[in-house]
Scaffold this motif. Structure first.
Motif, PDB file in Angstrom:
ATOM      1  N   LEU A 241     112.126  13.977  91.301  1.00 20.12           N
ATOM      2  CA  LEU A 241     112.111  15.258  92.419  1.00 20.12           C
ATOM      3  C   LEU A 241     110.872  16.348  92.072  1.00 20.12           C
ATOM      4  N   GLU A 242     110.339  16.579  91.079  1.00 15.82           N
ATOM      5  CA  GLU A 242     109.361  17.134  90.586  1.00 15.82           C
ATOM      6  C   GLU A 242     108.412  16.917  91.347  1.00 15.82           C
ATOM      7  N   PRO A 243     107.501  16.622  91.303  1.00 21.03           N
ATOM      8  CA  PRO A 243     106.587  16.581  92.688  1.00 21.03           C
ATOM      9  C   PRO A 243     105.988  16.913  94.013  1.00 21.03           C
ATOM     10  N   ILE A 244     107.556  16.031  94.205  1.00 18.72           N
ATOM     11  CA  ILE A 244     107.793  16.547  95.757  1.00 18.72           C
ATOM     12  C   ILE A 244     108.436  18.499  96.295  1.00 18.72           C
ATOM     13  N   VAL A 245     108.858  18.762  94.502  1.00 16.97           N
ATOM     14  CA  VAL A 245     108.961  20.679  93.964  1.00 16.97           C
ATOM     15  C   VAL A 245     107.426  20.941  94.003  1.00 16.97           C
ATOM     16  N   LYS A 246     106.495  20.680  93.547  1.00 15.21           N
ATOM     17  CA  LYS A 246     105.239  20.782  93.006  1.00 15.21           C
ATOM     18  C   LYS A 246     104.482  20.836  94.112  1.00 15.21           C
ATOM     19  N   GLU A 247     105.059  19.801  95.526  1.00 17.65           N
ATOM     20  CA  GLU A 247     103.909  19.909  96.593  1.00 17.65           C
ATOM     21  C   GLU A 247     104.242  20.862  97.777  1.00 17.65           C
ATOM     22  N   ILE A 248     105.900  21.455  97.379  1.00 15.20           N
ATOM     23  CA  ILE A 248     106.440  22.591  98.119  1.00 15.20           C
ATOM     24  C   ILE A 248     105.546  24.072  98.347  1.00 15.20           C
ATOM     25  N   ASN A 249     105.924  24.235  96.377  1.00 13.44           N
ATOM     26  CA  ASN A 249     105.216  25.315  95.984  1.00 13.44           C
ATOM     27  C   ASN A 249     103.849  25.394  96.132  1.00 13.44           C
TER      28      ASN A 249
ATOM     29  N   LEU B 115     102.169  24.733  98.802  1.00  9.61           N
ATOM     30  CA  LEU B 115     102.228  25.657 100.426  1.00  9.61           C
ATOM     31  C   LEU B 115     102.571  26.926 101.182  1.00  9.61           C
ATOM     32  N   GLU B 116     103.281  27.566  99.110  1.00 13.33           N
ATOM     33  CA  GLU B 116     103.711  28.921  99.666  1.00 13.33           C
ATOM     34  C   GLU B 116     102.709  29.813  99.459  1.00 13.33           C
ATOM     35  N   LEU B 117     101.421  29.603  99.453  1.00 11.59           N
ATOM     36  CA  LEU B 117     100.560  31.042  99.875  1.00 11.59           C
ATOM     37  C   LEU B 117      99.806  30.856 101.561  1.00 11.59           C
ATOM     38  N   GLU B 118     100.203  29.011 101.481  1.00  9.50           N
ATOM     39  CA  GLU B 118      99.162  28.929 102.853  1.00  9.50           C
ATOM     40  C   GLU B 118     100.483  29.247 103.617  1.00  9.50           C
ATOM     41  N   VAL B 119     102.084  29.404 103.630  1.00  9.94           N
ATOM     42  CA  VAL B 119     102.677  29.514 104.938  1.00  9.94           C
ATOM     43  C   VAL B 119     103.214  31.064 104.865  1.00  9.94           C
ATOM     44  N   GLN B 120     103.259  32.022 104.087  1.00 11.65           N
ATOM     45  CA  GLN B 120     102.852  33.408 103.454  1.00 11.65           C
ATOM     46  C   GLN B 120     101.800  34.040 104.716  1.00 11.65           C
ATOM     47  N   LYS B 121     100.724  33.397 104.796  1.00  2.72           N
ATOM     48  CA  LYS B 121      99.788  33.994 105.158  1.00  2.72           C
ATOM     49  C   LYS B 121     100.017  33.515 106.941  1.00  2.72           C
TER      50      LYS B 121
ATOM     51  N   LYS C   9     105.429   9.510 112.487  1.00  6.44           N
ATOM     52  CA  LYS C   9     105.740  10.064 110.744  1.00  6.44           C
ATOM     53  C   LYS C   9     107.044  10.355 110.574  1.00  6.44           C
ATOM     54  N   THR C  10     107.375  10.020 109.510  1.00 11.35           N
ATOM     55  CA  THR C  10     108.799   9.829 109.057  1.00 11.35           C
ATOM     56  C   THR C  10     109.098  10.973 108.493  1.00 11.35           C
ATOM     57  N   LEU C  11     110.838  11.407 108.352  1.00 17.01           N
ATOM     58  CA  LEU C  11     111.178  13.130 107.984  1.00 17.01           C
ATOM     59  C   LEU C  11     110.816  12.800 105.815  1.00 17.01           C
ATOM     60  N   ASP C  12     110.735  12.096 105.795  1.00 20.69           N
ATOM     61  CA  ASP C  12     110.237  12.123 104.685  1.00 20.69           C
ATOM     62  C   ASP C  12     108.750  12.904 104.567  1.00 20.69           C
ATOM     63  N   ASP C  13     108.092  12.563 104.996  1.00 22.14           N
ATOM     64  CA  ASP C  13     106.700  12.685 105.182  1.00 22.14           C
ATOM     65  C   ASP C  13     106.514  14.054 105.784  1.00 22.14           C
ATOM     66  N   ILE C  14     107.182  14.526 106.218  1.00 25.68           N
ATOM     67  CA  ILE C  14     106.927  15.570 106.837  1.00 25.68           C
ATOM     68  C   ILE C  14     107.346  16.863 105.626  1.00 25.68           C
ATOM     69  N   LEU C  15     108.594  16.310 104.996  1.00 25.38           N
ATOM     70  CA  LEU C  15     109.666  17.428 103.729  1.00 25.38           C
ATOM     71  C   LEU C  15     108.905  18.176 103.348  1.00 25.38           C
ATOM     72  N   PRO C  16     107.831  17.847 102.504  1.00 29.39           N
ATOM     73  CA  PRO C  16     106.844  19.040 101.700  1.00 29.39           C
ATOM     74  C   PRO C  16     107.029  20.418 102.767  1.00 29.39           C
ATOM     75  N   GLU C  17     106.675  19.990 103.592  1.00 33.46           N
ATOM     76  CA  GLU C  17     106.339  21.528 105.218  1.00 33.46           C
ATOM     77  C   GLU C  17     107.216  22.041 105.725  1.00 33.46           C
ATOM     78  N   ALA C  18     107.940  21.455 105.596  1.00 30.79           N
ATOM     79  CA  ALA C  18     109.654  21.682 106.749  1.00 30.79           C
ATOM     80  C   ALA C  18     110.284  22.704 105.817  1.00 30.79           C
ATOM     81  N   PHE C  19     110.592  22.180 104.125  1.00 29.35           N
ATOM     82  CA  PHE C  19     110.849  22.931 103.149  1.00 29.35           C
ATOM     83  C   PHE C  19     110.425  24.477 102.937  1.00 29.35           C
TER      84      PHE C  19
END
Length: 820
Positions: A19-27, A29-35, A56-66
């Motif tokens: 799961l670590e690569p998915i968590v890394k992808e979510i992290n 996006l954090e600076l971009e979403v903060q703006k 698109k599937t739910l898995d595809d949009i998971l990092p952005e949604a989280f």
């Protein structure tokens, strides 16, 4: 660690690593979403929905949604999801069970998969263990969903609610952010119909309400009366409690039977003077009680008849219920009496279960024993087990602090894998060895002494008891010693959140039943948090959890331990056990008590021995085995009924959604198409179709009710076939198949007969029967049974007897005498 784990590695650790690569992808996006501005965040929800519509599937949009949920949480709750909470959210989205230790933020983790799956607009159900948590979480977490443009609702026994930020809005919103974790802020709960609450994107509620609403929806006569919109995705909080502990008792909607209630008072008096071992024997392991020959003779003498000789099954069954009520079911342990009503206490959560009643006459027997109003017996109108209800969902996931010990059952029954989520901070809690005492009296003296010492030191203490009775007894002992304390049990559950929230204050002593085991975190120093108070409590060792008795299941003990040491805090836990506790007494404590007597150990002096600790664990394993077998047994039989239920409910749904009368389908039962054509001409096509639809539904409901009762009786009777070397379950399946085929044939025959007998006044529309549920009692109010004589008194000229209701008033037959 086991030998296999040391060779092949831990499965959960491997899974978390993936799961670590998915968590890394979510992290990332954090600076971009903060703006993004607040309005831009809400627009992002629309963009994600469009992506799903475009393939698109739910898995595809998971990092952005989280990433969006994390940012929304930071802005409205001032709480940022940790990486381990992101992992928990991914595990839940993937349809698995996330084991997260107490204080690791399960409630916040659930917002991630709830938001993601709600984007499909098919509905997400977040299932909690009680109404209090359902409302609390909806108001608390509803801020996140609302901020992102999703609707959120809640169902409870009171009705439906929708989160509305403008409903009775407070001048200051800070209170909710500070106390929202333990106190419900009612100002955001707008009352609505349950149908509207289910129509929201995310719906919070209890397992009982979701299950009962499913059964109710399969008893309605119009689509507009349905509440739910299908079973798509469920996130089950405290999944082990809901899917395992409560799975031994099925959900039942019942109606009142016509039996006299006076006999229960008579039988309660009959068994009152009977003596243990002389007149009856108790098997506490199996929780059963049996009359001896002496006891039967005394009963016969008091009744003036021999129900056993006369093979009066009803009377003997009710006498056994009266004896069970006297011996096995104790006030303030299994139930409380409040407002003239007997209210069941959930043995796993310690909470009252309003509206729940024991079946087969047991509840009436307890009411008679306690001298309150005895309510009539009930007949089953609809029933389902939790196992088969939750199997209806396309995807199900769960979270709890204690799932690993039940991983096998979760996999076998629900096909759910358990993944252990690492803690955000290393645990510093000390789980001390049990202290074992010879007698219960000596144990409680030691408990009071220990609490007094800890209180004087200023260390907060949470004391766990197994029953209301022991809870109040310990409270009296502490009062005699002058130790200030709070008591939490089923009798004052209204203050549950507030009491538990302050249990971490310096010097606080809180005595609680299992209610304290789940739901609200105990924050050191009290809640709202104070850094000064929190540091003071840490310096003296954190929260001390003292269990006064081991529970039947190890998971419940671990839940109590889990109240201490949240988020890397200091804390310690210890259980005080006596040889007279139910667990040790029933499962071999006498031998160990004998050894302690031989060694002349004082009553209030503890010993710590490996042999006794092993005996405790062995006893718990035995009980867990018994309970697993009981749930498995219930499920095997309900699987048979589930096939019947699916066919009947599907048939009913087809009639509700798209009713088309087909006269040719009745020809094989001896009915002619010409007869139906004649009736259609007599009534008119619109009225005929309306009457046929109504009759079809009513006949199914009435015959299904009878089938449920017949299957219940048959289940009891096939047990005796085991004495003839036959498998009762195989016999139940075989007989059940024949009975169900007869039911289907009878539905067709009776539907045709009643349609041909239908007669309506031109100016009188069909009155649709409405299900009426009395309070929370899940009782369906039927004034006249289908096999009762019709109240109108119309006489059948062929027999000279009054028509049965099903042949007269039920179908509004031509000879039915209508009231003026």
């Amino acid at each position: 660690m086991s030998i296999l784990s040391s060779i092949f590695g831990d499965a959960s650790q491997k899974y978390i690593k993936n799961l670590e690569p998915i968590v890394k992808e979510i992290n990332s996006l954090e600076l971009e979403v903060q703006k993004l501005s607040d309005s831009d965040l809400k627009e992002k929800t629309k963009e994600l929905k469009e992506k799903l519509e475009n393939g698109k599937t739910l898995d595809d949009i998971l990092p952005e949604a989280f990433a969006l949920v994390r940012e929304a949480s930071k802005r409205v709750l001032n709480q940022r999801h940790f990486n381990v909470q992101l992992m928990g959210g991914i595990v839940l989205h993937q349809g698995k069970v996330a084991e997260m230790r107490t204080g690791e933020g399960k409630t916040l983790s659930a917002t991630l998969p709830a938001y993601l799956n709600a984007l499909e607009a098919k509905g997400v159900h977040v299932v909690t263990v009680n109404d209090y948590l359902a409302k609390r979480d909806m108001v608390w977490m509803g801020q996140i969903y609302n901020f992102l443009g999703l609707s959120v609702g809640c169902i409870s026994h009171e009705g439906g609610f929708i989160y509305d930020e403008n409903y009775k809005i407070l001048e200051e919103d800070k209170e909710r952010d500070l106390v929202g974790s333990f106190k419900i802020i009612e100002d955001y709960l707008r009352p609505v119909s349950k149908r509207d609450a289910y129509a929201t994107d995310i719906t919070y509620g209890t397992n009982h309400e979701f299950g009962f609403d499913y059964l109710r929806d399969n008893m309605v006569y119009e689509n507009s009366q349905e509440s739910q919109r299908g079973c798509n995705f469920a996130i089950v909080d405290e999944v082990d409690s809901i899917l395992i502990d409560e799975a031994r008792v099925p959900l039942i909607i019942s109606g009142e039977a016509d039996d006299s209630t006076e006999k229960y008072r008579q039988f309660a008096n009959v068994v009152l003077s009977l003596e243990k071992d002389t007149d009856y024997t108790i098997d506490e392991k199996l929780k059963s009680v049996t009359f001896t020959e002496s006891g039967q003779n005394k009963v016969i003498g008091k009744l003036g008849q021999d129900p056993w000789l006369e093979n009066d099954i009803t009377t003997t069954h009710q006498l056994e219920s009266a004896l069970k009520a006297k011996t096995l079911f104790l006030k303030d342990r299994d139930y409380v009496v409040r407002g003239g009503e007997v209210m069941i206490i959930d043995e796993f959560t310690g909470r009252m279960l309003p509206g729940r009643r024991w079946s087969n006459g047991l509840h009436q027997a307890i009411e008679a024993k306690e001298g309150v109003v005895v309510n009539p017996e009930s007949v089953t109108l609809a029933t389902i087990t939790f196992q088969n209800y939750f199997r209806l969902y396309k995807k199900i996931s769960g979270m709890t602090g204690t799932a690993v010990t039940s991983a096998e059952e979760l996999d076998k029954v629900y096909k759910l894998d358990v993944v252990v989520i690492p803690t955000n901070n290393p645990s510093k809690r000390k789980d001390l060895s049990d202290k074992i005492f010879k007698t219960e009296e000596g144990k409680f003296r030691a408990v009071v002494r220990e609490i007094k010492e800890l209180h004087q030191k200023g260390q907060p203490v949470l004391v766990g008891t197994r029953s209301v009775e022991k809870n109040e007894f310990l409270g009296k002992l502490l009062s005699m010693e002058g130790v200030p304390h709070e008591i939490l049990n089923a009798k004052n559950h209204e203050r549950e959140g507030e009491i538990i929230a302050q249990a971490g204050r310096s010097g606080a002593v809180t005595i609680a039943t299992n209610m304290a085991g789940r739901g609200v975190d105990i924050i050191l120093g009290g809640n709202p948090p104070s850094s000064e108070q929190s540091q003071k409590v840490r310096e003296i060792g954190g929260l001390y959890v003292l269990g006064t008795e081991r529970h039947d299941a190890r998971r419940i003990d671990n839940q109590l331990r889990g109240r201490s040491g949240r988020q890397g805090d200091l804390g310690s836990t210890q259980f005080f056990v006596s040889m007279e506790d139910d667990l040790m007494r029933i499962f071999g404590g006498d031998r160990i008590k004998g050894i302690m007597n031989t060694l002349n150990v004082p009553d209030d002096e503890p010993i710590q021995a490996k042999m006794i600790s092993n005996a405790l664990e062995s006893a718990q394993e035995k009980i867990e085995g018994f309970n697993f077998d009981a749930r498995k047994h219930l499920l095997e039989y309900d699987d048979v009924m589930n096939k019947h239920r699916e066919i009947i409910y599907k048939k009913r749904k087809e009639i509700l959604d798209n009713f088309k009368f087909d006269p040719e389908s009745f020809e094989k039962f001896g009915f002619k198409k010409e007869d139906f054509d004649k009736k259609k001409e007599e009534l008119g096509e619109v009225t005929f179709n309306s009457a046929a639809r109504f009759v079809s539904l009513r006949v199914i409901d009435n015959l299904w009710q009878g089938h449920l009762s017949n299957m219940e009786y048959m289940r009891d009777s096939v047990r005796l076939r085991a004495y003839g070397g036959k498998d009762p379950l195989v016999e139940y399946k075989s007989e059940g198949r024949k009975m169900f085929q007869r039911l289907l044939d009878e539905i067709e025959t009776e539907t045709a007969q009643n349609i041909l007998l239908a007669h309506l006044n031109k100016d009188q529309p069909i009155q649709q029967p409405k299900p009426m549920f009395v309070g929370q009692n899940k009782k369906f109010d039927q004034e006249v049974g289908r096999n009762d004589l019709c109240p109108c008194g119309a006489i059948n000229p062929e027999t000279g007897e009054v028509y049965k209701y099903k042949k007269c008033g039920l179908i509004n037959a031509p000879y039915h005498k209508k009231k003026a």
